[in-house]
Write a protein that holds these residues in place. Structure first.
Motif, mmCIF file in Angstrom:
data_model
loop_
_atom_site.group_PDB
_atom_site.id
_atom_site.type_symbol
_atom_site.label_atom_id
_atom_site.label_comp_id
_atom_site.label_asym_id
_atom_site.label_seq_id
_atom_site.Cartn_x
_atom_site.Cartn_y
_atom_site.Cartn_z
ATOM 1 N N LYS A 5 152.409 105.035 40.961
ATOM 2 C CA LYS A 5 151.120 105.686 40.714
ATOM 3 C C LYS A 5 151.328 107.239 40.460
ATOM 4 N N VAL A 6 150.526 107.510 39.323
ATOM 5 C CA VAL A 6 150.787 108.857 38.702
ATOM 6 C C VAL A 6 149.262 109.607 38.575
ATOM 7 N N ILE A 7 149.177 110.746 39.304
ATOM 8 C CA ILE A 7 148.110 111.417 39.317
ATOM 9 C C ILE A 7 147.901 111.898 38.007
ATOM 10 N N VAL A 8 146.651 112.007 37.610
ATOM 11 C CA VAL A 8 146.354 112.501 36.181
ATOM 12 C C VAL A 8 145.196 113.479 36.604
ATOM 13 N N THR A 9 145.570 114.738 36.358
ATOM 14 C CA THR A 9 144.805 116.137 36.418
ATOM 15 C C THR A 9 144.000 116.435 35.371
ATOM 16 N N ILE A 10 142.690 116.545 35.207
ATOM 17 C CA ILE A 10 142.042 116.943 33.784
ATOM 18 C C ILE A 10 141.617 118.573 34.262
ATOM 19 N N ALA A 11 142.037 119.329 33.356
ATOM 20 C CA ALA A 11 141.469 120.842 33.400
ATOM 21 C C ALA A 11 140.631 120.916 32.336
ATOM 22 N N PRO A 12 139.460 120.902 32.416
ATOM 23 C CA PRO A 12 138.423 120.661 31.342
ATOM 24 C C PRO A 12 138.106 121.988 30.683
ATOM 25 N N ALA A 44 141.492 109.798 35.061
ATOM 26 C CA ALA A 44 141.578 111.110 35.708
ATOM 27 C C ALA A 44 141.520 110.877 37.312
ATOM 28 N N SER A 45 142.355 111.544 38.221
ATOM 29 C CA SER A 45 141.827 111.335 39.588
ATOM 30 C C SER A 45 141.805 112.762 39.963
ATOM 31 N N VAL A 46 142.100 113.894 39.578
ATOM 32 C CA VAL A 46 141.903 115.338 39.976
ATOM 33 C C VAL A 46 141.118 115.862 38.885
ATOM 34 N N VAL A 47 140.307 116.981 39.184
ATOM 35 C CA VAL A 47 139.646 117.788 38.312
ATOM 36 C C VAL A 47 140.152 119.190 38.730
ATOM 37 N N PRO A 280 147.885 104.937 36.226
ATOM 38 C CA PRO A 280 147.119 106.164 36.761
ATOM 39 C C PRO A 280 146.763 105.641 38.314
ATOM 40 N N ALA A 281 146.781 106.699 39.179
ATOM 41 C CA ALA A 281 146.192 106.692 40.409
ATOM 42 C C ALA A 281 144.834 106.820 40.496
ATOM 43 N N THR A 282 144.040 106.196 41.450
ATOM 44 C CA THR A 282 142.924 106.237 41.625
ATOM 45 C C THR A 282 142.589 107.900 42.501
ATOM 46 N N PRO A 283 141.696 108.174 42.691
ATOM 47 C CA PRO A 283 141.365 109.372 43.519
ATOM 48 C C PRO A 283 141.925 109.173 44.892
ATOM 49 N N ALA A 284 141.655 107.930 45.433
ATOM 50 C CA ALA A 284 142.099 107.550 46.834
ATOM 51 C C ALA A 284 143.532 107.713 46.862
ATOM 52 N N GLU A 285 144.134 107.147 45.809
ATOM 53 C CA GLU A 285 145.748 107.079 45.813
ATOM 54 C C GLU A 285 146.105 108.327 45.797
ATOM 55 N N ALA A 286 145.383 109.182 44.952
ATOM 56 C CA ALA A 286 145.906 110.503 44.618
ATOM 57 C C ALA A 286 145.735 111.506 46.062
ATOM 58 N N ARG A 287 144.851 111.130 46.825
ATOM 59 C CA ARG A 287 144.561 111.632 47.975
ATOM 60 C C ARG A 287 145.825 111.521 48.850
#
Length: 304
Positions: A5-12, A44-47, A280-287
């Motif tokens: 699982k890969v955390i995808v961060t979006i930096a908008p 995306a799972s992190v912003v 891609p990781a879900t937010p729960a998986e990213a946490r």
């Protein structure tokens, strides 16, 4: 066998670029929340959020962050990460003498007070040059410690932002060893901003490997590849066991001469992650990967 699982961060948004450079850049709470929700739906799972005043100038105003955070949380459970770096205009800078500006320490502290789960922590002192202005981000160890302790007291996980090997080996490692991050450390390796940030590292797979080798034990990491290095840096990070970060904060273009949207950048890296037989990781998986939620701090709760 389960896929990695890969955390995808979006930096908008970031604290530098303006809509005159890319009209797709979201700057106000409502449009940032809309854009983040589209990116969440794309994977995306992190912003990583920066705040802007109504005139689009940079700020760390806790009220503006809280507005953004609430708007986003009403729509999805993406991990909220507020910047304590701010930007190079607006509330974030003051002129110390002609041509030399300083990023205001007191403003940076405000980024911790809007209820985010994470905040960026630049345990770094940098000289920045943009046009005919120079800027000092002055973060000696005492100030970095104040930020880290403030985050721990609030139950916030730090995202350590580093620009060179010394940033890893000196203050970041020192503060982690002092117990100011319960772990696993989450480190964002910012690369290819060396033309504007003194002592920052250009991107190459070799330099990235070197910096990854220096990370504290059990670190989780991603790479901010600035400008045209964004895609290559992300692929290199994935090959080294890291995570992905994309967005208009770091890169305004989809390809040479073609302006990007945040959603396009998320969709592309998600396609690549899946082509590499990851997911891609879900937010729960990213946490879970990052060791959230933190315990012991008190942060505002948002309506869901």
């Amino acid at each position: 066998m389960a896929k990695r699982k890969v955390i995808v961060t979006i930096a908008p948004t970031g604290g530098m670029a303006f809509k005159t450079q890319n009209p797709h850049l979201p700057t106000q709470p409502a449009e940032i929340a809309d854009d983040v929700y589209r990116c969440y739906n794309a994977g995306a799972s992190v912003v990583a959020l920066h705040a802007r005043r109504p005139d689009d100038q940079a700020t760390c105003d806790a009220g503006i962050y809280l507005d953004m955070n609430q708007r986003i949380r009403e729509r999805c459970d993406i991990v909220l990460n507020n910047s304590t770096g701010g930007g190079v205009h607006g509330d974030m800078v003051r002129e110390s003498y002609p041509g030399m500006w300083e990023i205001v320490w007191e403003e940076r502290l405000k980024g911790m007070d809007a209820g985010a789960e994470m905040c960026t922590l630049d345990a770094t002192t940098l000289n920045l040059a943009f046009g005919d202005h120079e800027y000092l981000m002055n973060t000696p160890l005492t100030k970095a410690r104040e930020l880290a302790a403030g985050m721990k007291a609030r139950g916030i996980k730090p995202e350590w932002e580093v620009f060179s090997p010394t940033h890893i080996l000196q203050d970041t490692t020192t503060l982690i060893n002092e117990g100011l991050d319960d772990g696993p450390p989450f480190v964002n390796l910012v690369m290819n901003v060396h033309r504007n940030f003194q002592n920052a590292m250009p991107f190459s797979p070799r330099y990235l490997q070197m910096m990854v080798d220096m990370l504290p034990k059990d670190s989780v990491f991603c790479v901010s590849g600035i400008g045209p290095s964004q895609l290559e840096a992300n692929i290199s990070a994935l090959l080294l066991g890291g995570h992905a970060r994309v967005g208009l904060e770091d890169n305004l273009y989809y390809r040479h001469g073609e302006l990007a949207t945040n959603v396009q950048l998320v969709e592309r890296i998600v396609r690549i992650i899946r082509e590499m037989d990851m997911e891609p990781a879900t937010p729960a998986e990213a946490r879970e990967i990052m060791g959230l939620p933190r315990r012991g701090g008190v942060r505002p709760r948002f309506a869901c």
